[in-house]
Design an enzyme around this catalytic site. Structure first.
Site: not given
Ligand code: NVA
Length: 249
Positions: A191, A236
């Site tokens: 992501c 996105r």
């Molecule tokens: N788990 C990560 C996702 C970033 C898009 C965070 O919360 O930083």
């Protein structure tokens, strides 16, 4: 903003609701976005909380569809690393809802809570797929269609967590060996932001402090043909537009 600090969420919601046609919240507490949605009087989109990352799911699902001819049922979708973070939790729900077989692979201490796993098992059963967590990298990676990972320390978590997470999660780094165990048609997703080199201040700092130059994913995997992370990032934009279109009628 001063949300919750010098101005209550409720008051902030009422101010922003007067200014804007819609609000995307990207913060920490899930309860904050829920209160904002309750009080703002305009659509509120969850752009990430400590528990969930729903808009990312839309981009991820679209990216998987594009790479598997829009036929995603029964694909083996594997997430490596800190399963209990917003991404691991959201991906498990997404897979259960869309009929993909979800495997979360990481140390037991980093698994999602039992209750969520149970709920997802029920949803998965209704959709003809499965959900499971394992510590076994080989079992997880073998014949995978999608390999996914995320940062080892999420936004809002204290800096002190790095040392422990590196120790816990190093065996779960997505490597070329892991990709070789997956199907030859497998894709890699992330992501973003990703720590695949030391070209960030945090990456450089971690390298200095712990001697680790690649964290959740090896640079060779990140830069490989199988890596679809920038298609995913582009998606996105398209999916957020769709969400706005659907909710701003
Ligand atoms: N788990 C990560 C996702 C970033 C898009 C965070 O919360 O930083």
């Amino acid at each position: 903003s001063q949300m919750g600090k010098k101005e209550s969420i409720e008051d902030t919601a009422r101010v922003l609701g007067r200014f804007y046609d819609g609000i995307e919240f990207r913060g920490f507490a899930q309860s904050d976005v829920e209160e904002l949605a309750d009080k703002a009087g305009v659509p509120v989109w969850n752009g990430l909380t400590d528990m969930w990352h729903p808009t990312q799911m839309l981009a991820d699902a679209l990216t998987v569809q594009e790479n598997f001819n829009y036929d995603i049922k029964s694909l083996k979708f594997v997430f490596f690393g800190d399963l209990k973070n917003n991404m691991g939790r959201s991906l498990m729900v997404m897979c259960a809802k869309l009929g993909m077989n979800f495997v979360g692979c990481g140390p037991k201490d980093c698994w999602m809570d039992e209750e969520l796993i149970k709920t997802c098992e029920q949803i998965a059963a209704e959709n003809g797929c499965t959900v499971k967590c394992t510590e076994d990298v080989k079992e997880a990676a073998t014949d995978a269609d999608v390999i996914y990972t995320d940062v080892w320390v999420s936004m809002g978590e204290p800096d002190e967590v790095w040392a422990q997470r590196i120790k816990q999660l190093e065996p779960y780094r997505v490597t070329t060996e892991i990709m070789a165990m997956a199907k030859s048609t497998a894709i890699f997703l992330h992501c973003l932001p990703a720590f695949h080199d030391t070209n960030t201040t945090t990456g450089a700092d971690i390298a200095k402090r712990f001697g680790v130059t690649e964290m959740e994913v090896e640079d060779d995997v990140f830069e490989s043909k199988q890596s679809k992370v920038f298609d995913e990032a582009e998606n996105r934009m398209h999916t957020i537009k769709a969400v706005m279109y659907a909710t701003l009628q």
